[in-house]
Design a protein around this motif. Structure first.
Motif, PDB file in Angstrom:
ATOM      1  N   SER A 108       0.795  -1.293   0.058  1.00  0.00           N
ATOM      2  CA  SER A 108      -0.082   0.056  -0.072  1.00  0.00           C
ATOM      3  C   SER A 108       0.909   1.113  -0.113  1.00  0.00           C
ATOM      4  N   ASP A 109       0.235   2.357  -0.380  1.00  0.00           N
ATOM      5  CA  ASP A 109       1.023   3.625  -0.251  1.00  0.00           C
ATOM      6  C   ASP A 109       1.443   3.917   1.091  1.00  0.00           C
ATOM      7  N   ILE A 110       0.774   3.697   2.162  1.00  0.00           N
ATOM      8  CA  ILE A 110       1.072   4.003   3.346  1.00  0.00           C
ATOM      9  C   ILE A 110       2.155   2.987   3.740  1.00  0.00           C
ATOM     10  N   ASP A 111       2.261   2.140   3.478  1.00  0.00           N
ATOM     11  CA  ASP A 111       3.328   0.999   3.774  1.00  0.00           C
ATOM     12  C   ASP A 111       4.462   1.513   2.895  1.00  0.00           C
ATOM     13  N   ILE A 112       4.389   1.841   1.927  1.00  0.00           N
ATOM     14  CA  ILE A 112       5.661   2.527   1.102  1.00  0.00           C
ATOM     15  C   ILE A 112       6.028   3.704   1.904  1.00  0.00           C
ATOM     16  N   VAL A 113       5.341   4.527   2.328  1.00  0.00           N
ATOM     17  CA  VAL A 113       5.771   5.844   3.093  1.00  0.00           C
ATOM     18  C   VAL A 113       6.315   5.327   4.227  1.00  0.00           C
ATOM     19  N   LEU A 114       5.637   4.751   5.103  1.00  0.00           N
ATOM     20  CA  LEU A 114       6.143   4.300   6.481  1.00  0.00           C
ATOM     21  C   LEU A 114       7.746   3.694   6.331  1.00  0.00           C
ATOM     22  N   SER A 115       7.497   2.687   5.604  1.00  0.00           N
ATOM     23  CA  SER A 115       8.951   2.032   5.354  1.00  0.00           C
ATOM     24  C   SER A 115      10.217   2.754   4.885  1.00  0.00           C
ATOM     25  N   GLN A 116       9.820   3.580   3.646  1.00  0.00           N
ATOM     26  CA  GLN A 116      10.831   4.276   3.083  1.00  0.00           C
ATOM     27  C   GLN A 116      11.221   5.561   4.047  1.00  0.00           C
ATOM     28  N   ARG A 117      10.303   5.969   4.652  1.00  0.00           N
ATOM     29  CA  ARG A 117      10.622   7.161   5.614  1.00  0.00           C
ATOM     30  C   ARG A 117      11.471   6.937   6.565  1.00  0.00           C
ATOM     31  N   GLU A 118      11.285   5.553   7.345  1.00  0.00           N
ATOM     32  CA  GLU A 118      12.045   5.155   8.295  1.00  0.00           C
ATOM     33  C   GLU A 118      13.429   4.945   7.782  1.00  0.00           C
ATOM     34  N   LYS A 119      13.468   4.289   6.475  1.00  0.00           N
ATOM     35  CA  LYS A 119      14.885   4.069   6.137  1.00  0.00           C
ATOM     36  C   LYS A 119      15.548   5.392   5.454  1.00  0.00           C
ATOM     37  N   ALA A 120      15.026   6.604   5.238  1.00  0.00           N
ATOM     38  CA  ALA A 120      15.348   7.760   4.917  1.00  0.00           C
ATOM     39  C   ALA A 120      15.903   8.231   6.120  1.00  0.00           C
ATOM     40  N   TYR A 121      15.034   8.504   7.255  1.00  0.00           N
ATOM     41  CA  TYR A 121      15.478   9.034   8.704  1.00  0.00           C
ATOM     42  C   TYR A 121      16.530   8.212   9.250  1.00  0.00           C
ATOM     43  N   ASN A 122      16.618   6.991   9.071  1.00  0.00           N
ATOM     44  CA  ASN A 122      18.052   6.334   9.631  1.00  0.00           C
ATOM     45  C   ASN A 122      19.268   6.318   8.743  1.00  0.00           C
ATOM     46  N   HIS A 123      19.062   6.350   7.579  1.00  0.00           N
ATOM     47  CA  HIS A 123      20.318   6.224   6.740  1.00  0.00           C
ATOM     48  C   HIS A 123      21.219   7.481   6.901  1.00  0.00           C
ATOM     49  N   ASP A 124      22.665   6.696   6.834  1.00  0.00           N
ATOM     50  CA  ASP A 124      23.739   7.708   6.972  1.00  0.00           C
ATOM     51  C   ASP A 124      23.945   8.643   5.490  1.00  0.00           C
ATOM     52  N   TRP A 125      23.621   9.631   5.578  1.00  0.00           N
ATOM     53  CA  TRP A 125      23.609  10.531   4.178  1.00  0.00           C
ATOM     54  C   TRP A 125      24.774  11.342   3.980  1.00  0.00           C
ATOM     55  N   ASN A 126      25.683  11.224   4.939  1.00  0.00           N
ATOM     56  CA  ASN A 126      26.914  12.102   4.998  1.00  0.00           C
ATOM     57  C   ASN A 126      27.724  12.104   3.681  1.00  0.00           C
ATOM     58  N   ASN A 127      27.796  11.125   2.949  1.00  0.00           N
ATOM     59  CA  ASN A 127      28.666  11.051   1.794  1.00  0.00           C
ATOM     60  C   ASN A 127      27.738  11.329   0.449  1.00  0.00           C
ATOM     61  N   LEU A 128      26.594  11.472   0.374  1.00  0.00           N
ATOM     62  CA  LEU A 128      25.462  11.540  -0.465  1.00  0.00           C
ATOM     63  C   LEU A 128      26.173  12.542  -1.504  1.00  0.00           C
ATOM     64  N   THR A 129      26.505  13.835  -1.256  1.00  0.00           N
ATOM     65  CA  THR A 129      26.765  14.783  -2.121  1.00  0.00           C
ATOM     66  C   THR A 129      28.169  14.651  -2.815  1.00  0.00           C
ATOM     67  N   ASP A 130      29.002  13.929  -2.073  1.00  0.00           N
ATOM     68  CA  ASP A 130      30.199  13.453  -2.775  1.00  0.00           C
ATOM     69  C   ASP A 130      30.096  12.419  -3.696  1.00  0.00           C
ATOM     70  N   LEU A 131      29.223  11.419  -3.432  1.00  0.00           N
ATOM     71  CA  LEU A 131      28.729  10.539  -4.395  1.00  0.00           C
ATOM     72  C   LEU A 131      28.171  10.962  -5.609  1.00  0.00           C
ATOM     73  N   ILE A 132      27.408  12.089  -5.383  1.00  0.00           N
ATOM     74  CA  ILE A 132      26.456  12.810  -6.692  1.00  0.00           C
ATOM     75  C   ILE A 132      27.603  13.331  -7.365  1.00  0.00           C
ATOM     76  N   ARG A 133      28.591  14.161  -6.616  1.00  0.00           N
ATOM     77  CA  ARG A 133      29.715  14.808  -7.673  1.00  0.00           C
ATOM     78  C   ARG A 133      30.469  13.872  -8.441  1.00  0.00           C
ATOM     79  N   LYS A 134      30.738  12.954  -7.680  1.00  0.00           N
ATOM     80  CA  LYS A 134      31.598  11.672  -8.435  1.00  0.00           C
ATOM     81  C   LYS A 134      30.733  11.331  -9.734  1.00  0.00           C
ATOM     82  N   GLU A 135      29.552  11.044  -9.470  1.00  0.00           N
ATOM     83  CA  GLU A 135      28.552  10.577 -10.596  1.00  0.00           C
ATOM     84  C   GLU A 135      28.650  11.533 -11.989  1.00  0.00           C
ATOM     85  N   ILE A 136      28.360  12.883 -11.368  1.00  0.00           N
ATOM     86  CA  ILE A 136      28.491  13.854 -12.305  1.00  0.00           C
ATOM     87  C   ILE A 136      29.604  13.900 -13.092  1.00  0.00           C
TER      88      ILE A 136
END
Length: 143
Positions: free
Chosen positions: A113-141
């Motif tokens: 369900s849409d609700i379960d998608i939001v709940l599971s993905q939001r929990e993952k997004a809140y708990n993920h370590d995003w510290n290197n995301l901008t560096d990964l994007i720059r590398k990809e660019i």
């Protein structure tokens, strides 16, 4: 005539395809802060903070970043943090319909369900370590 139509269609598809760029680094910075603070943000507020002026098209702009975080960040869709303004004060703020379509296309899970998608993905997004995301994007660019 058919060749011309095919050519026009091909050009249109190429125009629709967006690659990662500076706008995605700017968006990622905002969404990383949202994740750290366990908050969501509306499409219009994200536009305002990044200088991108069109909430109606922000979903399309988010697509490459969404796909990138899914592929490179533990199957997490960071764009789950971007929600429709009309749902932001509801019990469960939701992204736009295209988010759910993309989720189902990537996961092949058409029963969730849409609700379960939001709940599971939001929990993952809140708990993920995003510290290197901008560096990964720059590398990809810069590939």
């Amino acid at each position: 005539m058919w060749a011309t139509l095919g050519f026009v269609t091909k050009i249109k598809k190429e125009e629709d395809k967006m690659e990662l760029g500076q706008i995605h680094i700017d968006i990622a910075k905002v969404l990383i802060e949202c994740a750290k603070n366990k908050q969501v943000i509306s499409y219009s507020e994200l536009c305002s903070l990044t200088g991108y002026g069109s909430p109606e098209n922000m979903g399309k702009v988010l697509d490459p970043l969404t796909k990138f975080t899914y592929d490179n960040c533990n199957n997490t869709f960071i764009s789950v943090l971007v929600v429709r303004k009309d749902t932001i004060n509801s019990k469960l703020a939701k992204p736009g319909i295209k988010f759910f379509e993309m989720y189902r296309d990537f996961t092949n899970d058409f029963k969730i369900s849409d609700i379960d998608i939001v709940l599971s993905q939001r929990e993952k997004a809140y708990n993920h370590d995003w510290n290197n995301l901008t560096d990964l994007i720059r590398k990809e660019i810069n590939k």
